[in-house]
Design a protein around this motif. Structure first.
Motif, PDB file in Angstrom:
ATOM      1  N   VAL A  86      30.437  51.066  27.664  1.00  0.00           N
ATOM      2  CA  VAL A  86      30.141  51.007  29.097  1.00  0.00           C
ATOM      3  C   VAL A  86      31.081  50.056  29.809  1.00  0.00           C
ATOM      4  CG1 VAL A  86      27.714  51.581  28.798  1.00  0.00           C
ATOM      5  CG2 VAL A  86      28.419  49.183  28.775  1.00  0.00           C
ATOM      6  N   ALA A  87      32.041  49.514  29.057  1.00  0.00           N
ATOM      7  CA  ALA A  87      32.929  48.501  29.622  1.00  0.00           C
ATOM      8  C   ALA A  87      33.767  49.025  30.771  1.00  0.00           C
ATOM      9  CB  ALA A  87      33.835  47.938  28.531  1.00  0.00           C
ATOM     10  N   ALA A  88      34.112  50.289  30.739  1.00  0.00           N
ATOM     11  CA  ALA A  88      34.962  50.850  31.799  1.00  0.00           C
ATOM     12  C   ALA A  88      34.582  52.310  31.997  1.00  0.00           C
ATOM     13  CB  ALA A  88      36.437  50.699  31.425  1.00  0.00           C
ATOM     14  N   VAL A  89      33.377  52.540  32.459  1.00  0.00           N
ATOM     15  CA  VAL A  89      32.848  53.901  32.508  1.00  0.00           C
ATOM     16  C   VAL A  89      33.598  54.790  33.484  1.00  0.00           C
ATOM     17  CG1 VAL A  89      30.530  53.327  31.748  1.00  0.00           C
ATOM     18  CG2 VAL A  89      31.093  53.206  34.183  1.00  0.00           C
ATOM     19  N   SER A  90      34.288  54.192  34.447  1.00  0.00           N
ATOM     20  CA  SER A  90      34.982  55.003  35.439  1.00  0.00           C
ATOM     21  C   SER A  90      36.398  55.379  35.018  1.00  0.00           C
ATOM     22  CB  SER A  90      35.030  54.259  36.775  1.00  0.00           C
ATOM     23  OG  SER A  90      35.767  53.062  36.637  1.00  0.00           O
ATOM     24  N   SER A  91      36.837  54.890  33.870  1.00  0.00           N
ATOM     25  CA  SER A  91      38.193  55.178  33.394  1.00  0.00           C
ATOM     26  C   SER A  91      38.173  56.338  32.416  1.00  0.00           C
ATOM     27  CB  SER A  91      38.794  53.959  32.718  1.00  0.00           C
ATOM     28  OG  SER A  91      40.024  54.297  32.095  1.00  0.00           O
ATOM     29  N   SER A  92      38.905  57.385  32.720  1.00  0.00           N
ATOM     30  CA  SER A  92      38.936  58.540  31.830  1.00  0.00           C
ATOM     31  C   SER A  92      39.562  58.190  30.479  1.00  0.00           C
ATOM     32  CB  SER A  92      39.705  59.690  32.475  1.00  0.00           C
ATOM     33  OG  SER A  92      41.036  59.308  32.761  1.00  0.00           O
ATOM     34  N   ASN A  93      40.349  57.127  30.434  1.00  0.00           N
ATOM     35  CA  ASN A  93      40.990  56.715  29.174  1.00  0.00           C
ATOM     36  C   ASN A  93      39.977  56.277  28.126  1.00  0.00           C
ATOM     37  OD1 ASN A  93      43.561  57.180  30.210  1.00  0.00           O
ATOM     38  ND2 ASN A  93      43.733  55.096  31.007  1.00  0.00           N
TER      39      ASN A  93
ATOM     40  N   ALA B 111      28.130  58.166  35.247  1.00  0.00           N
ATOM     41  CA  ALA B 111      27.995  57.926  33.811  1.00  0.00           C
ATOM     42  C   ALA B 111      26.602  57.387  33.526  1.00  0.00           C
ATOM     43  CB  ALA B 111      29.060  56.957  33.312  1.00  0.00           C
ATOM     44  N   ILE B 112      26.210  57.504  32.257  1.00  0.00           N
ATOM     45  CA  ILE B 112      24.878  57.077  31.856  1.00  0.00           C
ATOM     46  C   ILE B 112      24.957  56.464  30.468  1.00  0.00           C
ATOM     47  CG2 ILE B 112      24.312  59.374  30.922  1.00  0.00           C
ATOM     48  CD1 ILE B 112      21.437  58.903  32.027  1.00  0.00           C
ATOM     49  N   SER B 113      24.232  55.376  30.271  1.00  0.00           N
ATOM     50  CA  SER B 113      24.239  54.691  28.974  1.00  0.00           C
ATOM     51  C   SER B 113      23.528  55.546  27.931  1.00  0.00           C
ATOM     52  CB  SER B 113      23.545  53.337  29.097  1.00  0.00           C
ATOM     53  OG  SER B 113      22.168  53.520  29.430  1.00  0.00           O
TER      54      SER B 113
END
Length: 124
Positions: free
Chosen positions: A102-109, A50-52
């Motif tokens: 960006v709080a939970a970039v790895s969560s698809s939700n 992911a990227i900001s």
């Protein structure tokens, strides 16, 4: 309504490289975090990178760290994923998506818009 379109997938030998692109419609591309996910047959969708919104912060799954590089060109409303040293286990459909946080970039939700995906196949 935003539209995300991935391209650049294909068949490559192990050790090779591919560059994926994700083109976004709409004027608000620059306000979103963007991410790449992938899904292999029989497996759950997993976070890749992911990227900001500014591009200054990047995030990677451990499995791709050091091999993949995420980037974005806000002037072109496009995000990229440079994939080097590809392995057979990288074989999957790759999806781009957008998120407000960006709080939970790895969560698809946390992602509210998705592309249709592009197939990446790495042969051994």
């Amino acid at each position: 309504q935003v539209q995300l379109v991935e391209s650049g997938g294909g068949l490559v030998q192990a050790g090779g490289s591919l560059r994926l692109s994700c083109a976004a419609s709409g004027r608000t591309f620059t306000t979103y975090v963007m991410g790449w996910f992938r899904q292999a047959p029989g497996k759950e969708r997993e976070f890749v990178a992911a990227i900001s919104w500014s591009g200054r912060a990047t995030y990677y799954a451990d499995s791709v760290k050091g091999r993949f590089t995420i980037s974005r060109d806000n002037a072109k409303n496009t995000m990229y994923l440079q994939m080097n040293s590809l392995k057979p286990e990288d074989t999957a459909v790759y999806y781009c998506a957008r998120s407000r946080t960006v709080a939970a970039v790895s969560s698809s939700n946390e992602y509210d818009a998705w592309g249709q995906g592009t197939q990446v196949t790495v042969s051994s």
